[in-house]
Design a protein around this motif. Structure first.
Motif, PDB file in Angstrom:
ATOM      1  N   ARG A 292       0.210  -8.318  -7.952  1.00  0.00           N
ATOM      2  CA  ARG A 292      -0.648  -7.130  -8.757  1.00  0.00           C
ATOM      3  C   ARG A 292      -0.298  -6.611  -9.995  1.00  0.00           C
ATOM      4  O   ARG A 292      -1.042  -6.648 -10.907  1.00  0.00           O
ATOM      5  N   LYS A 339      -3.007   5.502  -4.547  1.00  0.00           N
ATOM      6  CA  LYS A 339      -2.277   4.216  -4.258  1.00  0.00           C
ATOM      7  C   LYS A 339      -1.920   3.699  -5.544  1.00  0.00           C
ATOM      8  O   LYS A 339      -2.858   3.343  -6.262  1.00  0.00           O
ATOM      9  N   HIS A 341      -1.390   0.620  -6.060  1.00  0.00           N
ATOM     10  CA  HIS A 341      -1.727  -0.467  -6.412  1.00  0.00           C
ATOM     11  C   HIS A 341      -3.628  -0.546  -6.702  1.00  0.00           C
ATOM     12  O   HIS A 341      -3.890  -1.762  -7.134  1.00  0.00           O
ATOM     13  N   HIS A 342      -3.844   0.539  -6.618  1.00  0.00           N
ATOM     14  CA  HIS A 342      -5.355   0.440  -7.085  1.00  0.00           C
ATOM     15  C   HIS A 342      -5.290   1.110  -8.502  1.00  0.00           C
ATOM     16  O   HIS A 342      -6.460   1.252  -9.073  1.00  0.00           O
ATOM     17  N   GLY A 388      -9.553  -5.551  -7.642  1.00  0.00           N
ATOM     18  CA  GLY A 388      -9.037  -5.941  -8.894  1.00  0.00           C
ATOM     19  C   GLY A 388      -8.174  -7.288  -9.009  1.00  0.00           C
ATOM     20  O   GLY A 388      -8.801  -8.269  -9.772  1.00  0.00           O
ATOM     21  N   PRO A 389      -7.246  -7.418  -8.474  1.00  0.00           N
ATOM     22  CA  PRO A 389      -6.534  -8.700  -8.074  1.00  0.00           C
ATOM     23  C   PRO A 389      -7.253 -10.005  -7.679  1.00  0.00           C
ATOM     24  O   PRO A 389      -6.732 -11.021  -7.538  1.00  0.00           O
ATOM     25  N   GLN A 429     -17.389  -4.361   3.723  1.00  0.00           N
ATOM     26  CA  GLN A 429     -16.519  -5.297   3.140  1.00  0.00           C
ATOM     27  C   GLN A 429     -16.515  -6.530   3.687  1.00  0.00           C
ATOM     28  O   GLN A 429     -16.005  -6.257   4.863  1.00  0.00           O
ATOM     29  N   LYS A 500      -8.444  -0.475  10.642  1.00  0.00           N
ATOM     30  CA  LYS A 500      -7.399   0.327   9.523  1.00  0.00           C
ATOM     31  C   LYS A 500      -7.615   2.021   9.975  1.00  0.00           C
ATOM     32  O   LYS A 500      -8.580   2.574   9.869  1.00  0.00           O
ATOM     33  N   ILE A 505      -7.311  -3.095   4.842  1.00  0.00           N
ATOM     34  CA  ILE A 505      -8.544  -4.142   4.984  1.00  0.00           C
ATOM     35  C   ILE A 505      -7.951  -5.420   4.189  1.00  0.00           C
ATOM     36  O   ILE A 505      -8.180  -6.732   4.830  1.00  0.00           O
ATOM     37  N   GLU A 506      -7.130  -5.376   3.254  1.00  0.00           N
ATOM     38  CA  GLU A 506      -6.571  -6.580   2.718  1.00  0.00           C
ATOM     39  C   GLU A 506      -5.305  -6.881   3.471  1.00  0.00           C
ATOM     40  O   GLU A 506      -4.571  -6.018   4.014  1.00  0.00           O
TER      41      GLU A 506
HETATM   42  P1  XMP Z   1      -6.465  -1.646   1.660  1.00  0.00           P
HETATM   43  O1  XMP Z   1      -6.253  -2.948   1.900  1.00  0.00           O
HETATM   44  O2  XMP Z   1      -5.394  -0.839   1.317  1.00  0.00           O
HETATM   45  O3  XMP Z   1      -7.912  -1.611   0.861  1.00  0.00           O
HETATM   46  O4  XMP Z   1      -7.004  -1.012   3.128  1.00  0.00           O
HETATM   47  C1  XMP Z   1      -8.769  -0.432   0.510  1.00  0.00           C
HETATM   48  C2  XMP Z   1      -9.774  -0.800  -0.435  1.00  0.00           C
HETATM   49  O5  XMP Z   1      -9.229  -1.212  -1.835  1.00  0.00           O
HETATM   50  C3  XMP Z   1      -9.188  -2.497  -2.111  1.00  0.00           C
HETATM   51  N1  XMP Z   1      -7.904  -2.960  -2.800  1.00  0.00           N
HETATM   52  C4  XMP Z   1      -7.758  -2.955  -3.856  1.00  0.00           C
HETATM   53  N2  XMP Z   1      -8.620  -2.766  -4.924  1.00  0.00           N
HETATM   54  N3  XMP Z   1      -6.721  -3.423  -6.582  1.00  0.00           N
HETATM   55  C5  XMP Z   1      -8.130  -2.869  -6.135  1.00  0.00           C
HETATM   56  O6  XMP Z   1      -8.707  -2.858  -7.410  1.00  0.00           O
HETATM   57  C6  XMP Z   1      -5.858  -3.604  -5.550  1.00  0.00           C
HETATM   58  O7  XMP Z   1      -4.797  -3.955  -5.648  1.00  0.00           O
HETATM   59  C7  XMP Z   1      -6.591  -3.478  -4.180  1.00  0.00           C
HETATM   60  N4  XMP Z   1      -5.830  -3.712  -2.983  1.00  0.00           N
HETATM   61  C8  XMP Z   1      -6.758  -3.075  -2.055  1.00  0.00           C
HETATM   62  C9  XMP Z   1      -9.674  -3.344  -1.014  1.00  0.00           C
HETATM   63  O8  XMP Z   1     -10.105  -4.446  -1.114  1.00  0.00           O
HETATM   64  C10 XMP Z   1     -10.587  -2.314  -0.100  1.00  0.00           C
HETATM   65  O9  XMP Z   1     -11.585  -2.257  -0.769  1.00  0.00           O
END
Ligand code: XMP
Length: 508
Positions: A292, A339, A341-342, A388-389, A429, A500, A505-506
């Protein structure tokens, strides 16, 4: 602009209150209880939200009611209701049983302007640990449930109302009626805040703010940046330059298709093929957070390189939306809610651009409606979220061009089949994940060791929680067959049936 102010005490439902009020075409803003903005003439009423705290806790939110109570209409919800009673000397105590879930309004004062049209015996949603045992003088009961005598009250001589249940939650049968009564009848809002009025006033504001200045904006192919770009385009035309970067981690043909549709929309857009930049920094990187960061940094470098070729740019356009704005100044503080990572984007300070964020007041569903008003195609507006990634976090382990190509094929079969079976819009999604293992198979008389992919499809409202989708077996069978027959190197397909929480999700 007529505004309802929502003071947040940290309830999980605060954003829902805002969305429900906006469904009445009334504009509202959420502010933390301890950062009350100036009460200008535009503020037509105040809503006090619920809270995870009990009014008697030492750390309980202590809102300064003197700024508005008795002057303009107030609606206390749950903690908000209990807090006003407590502050006026009434009795609030922990309930013997936690009142949680469905309840029935056994008595309703239909003469009360707040409860006009709210039917006796209708269902409401309770969620509180405290209860109001005694109301102070001048407080009159306006509704009760079988367990809660003081389910709602009004303060005599003031336009102050309160309820201990949650009208914003779907299970409160007449919740929207009650909120409408408050914002339209009691506060006197016109209910004229619509996507069309938003587009008109935003374009005017942008024109006044930006004048002849130049703006640069990064497009991602997603809804937010596309709608932000269209608003800016309507306001300043060719003074907006958009940059759309191909990071080599998009879906199959996505770069070409989306670029074309941006051009068709009349946007002044530069498409940048930067695959090599991304693949070269990702070589051998397996840790998801490192991926990321590497992608975020490379994006900034590429964007910066392109933006520097433009002359006299003063502003950076961004598709920031309201949940990000609220969370960055939330009661709980930004660190708990955002978060990391967002938030890989952002530009280096030395670019010294001012930010222009035309969507910073809107929720996601409102962004879609504004997009529709602006004439954006459903194909773009109804797209599933995409990280994004990109595919980098769906290829577990290190990334190679070969793996990207395999996953693009698999993903393309899955997504186009969802569309073909009319399932795409029912899923929030979906995507495919390439696993870092090889599995045994047979082909003719030979044993094979090939790749395994997992398919993921979820239902969700905002991505914070999600359920796996119960896709039809026949559909999964068809997709699995297609993938194994058509994508060389894959001999096994799994379907992810985790929700979740606890799974995300990822996969990375
Ligand atoms: P998770 O995996 O945390 O994902 O349940 C929740 C939502 O966030 C998206 N996602 C990201 N979007 N950068 C982004 O822009 C990231 O690094 C990233 N990681 C997860 C994921 O696709 C879902 O919609």
């Amino acid at each position: 602009m007529q505004t309802i102010l929502i003071l947040d005490h940290g309830s999980q439902y605060t954003q829902l209150i805002a969305r429900k009020i906006r469904e009445q075409n009334v504009y509202c803003e959420i502010h933390p209880y301890n950062k009350i903005p100036q009460i200008t003439e535009d503020i037509k009423g105040v809503v006090l939200s619920g809270s995870p705290y009990s009014v008697t806790d030492a750390a309980a939110p202590n809102t300064d009611l003197s700024m508005f109570k008795g002057k303009i209409p107030v609606l206390g919800i749950c903690y908000g209701a209990q807090y006003m009673v407590y502050k006026s000397g009434g009795k609030v105590e922990k309930s013997v049983i936690r009142e949680y879930g469905r309840a029935k309004l056994v008595s309703v004062n239909e003469q009360s302007p707040l409860l006009k049209g709210v039917k006796q015996d209708s269902q409401v949603w309770m969620s509180h640990g405290d209860t109001i045992l005694e109301l102070p003088q001048d407080f009159e009961v306006i509704c009760s449930t079988s367990d809660v005598q003081n389910a709602g009250y009004k303060i005599k001589g003031e336009q102050t109302y309160a309820i201990q249940f949650h009208p914003e939650v779907h299970h409160s049968e007449f919740g929207s009626v009650l909120l409408r009564n408050f914002v339209i009848d009691i506060c006197g809002c016109e209910g004229s805040w619509t996507p069309a009025s938003f587009v008109k006033s935003t374009i005017e504001d942008l024109k006044n703010k930006l004048k002849d200045d130049k703006v640069v904006l990064g497009l991602s192919g997603g809804v937010d940046s596309s709608v932000a770009a269209m608003l800016l385009h309507r306001a300043i035309g060719k003074n907006l330059t958009c940059i759309f970067v191909d990071n080599g981690l998009l879906r199959k043909n996505e770069f070409e298709d989306v670029l074309q549709s941006y051009q068709n929309m009349g946007l002044n857009v530069i498409g940048v093929n930067a695959k090599k930049d991304f693949y070269s920094v990702l070589g051998g990187v397996t840790d998801p957070e490192k991926k990321r960061k590497a992608i975020g940094k490379t994006f900034i470098d590429v964007f910066d390189r392109e933006a520097n070729k433009l002359k006299d740019v003063k502003w950076l356009g961004q598709g920031t939306i309201y949940p990000d704005v609220i969370e960055s100044s939330s009661v709980k503080g930004p660190s708990q809610t955002i978060k990391s990572h967002h938030n890989v984007g952002g530009l280096p300070d030395y670019m010294k651009l001012q930010l222009v964020e035309p969507l910073r007041l809107l929720f996601k569903d409102e962004v879609r409606r504004v997009g529709k008003e602006l004439g954006l195609k459903d194909e773009l507006l109804k797209r599933h979220p995409f990280p994004g990634p990109g595919l980098a976090i769906r290829i577990l382990g290190d990334i190679t061009e070969e793996k990207v190509a395999i996953l693009q094929e698999v993903d393309n079969i899955f997504i186009s089949s969802l569309k073909h079976w009319d399932l795409y819009d029912k899923v929030w999604q979906a995507g495919a994940v390439l696993l870092p293992i090889q599995s045994v198979g047979v082909m003719g008389d030979e044993r094979t060791y090939e790749r395994v992919v997992a398919l993921r499809a979820v239902e969700s409202v905002d991505g914070m929680t999600a359920d796996w989708c119960h896709l039809p077996y026949e559909f999964l069978a068809e997709v699995s067959n297609k993938i194994i027959n058509q994508v060389k190197g894959v001999n096994r397909v799994c379907y992810d049936i985790s929700s979740k929480p606890p799974a995300t999700i990822e996969w990375e």
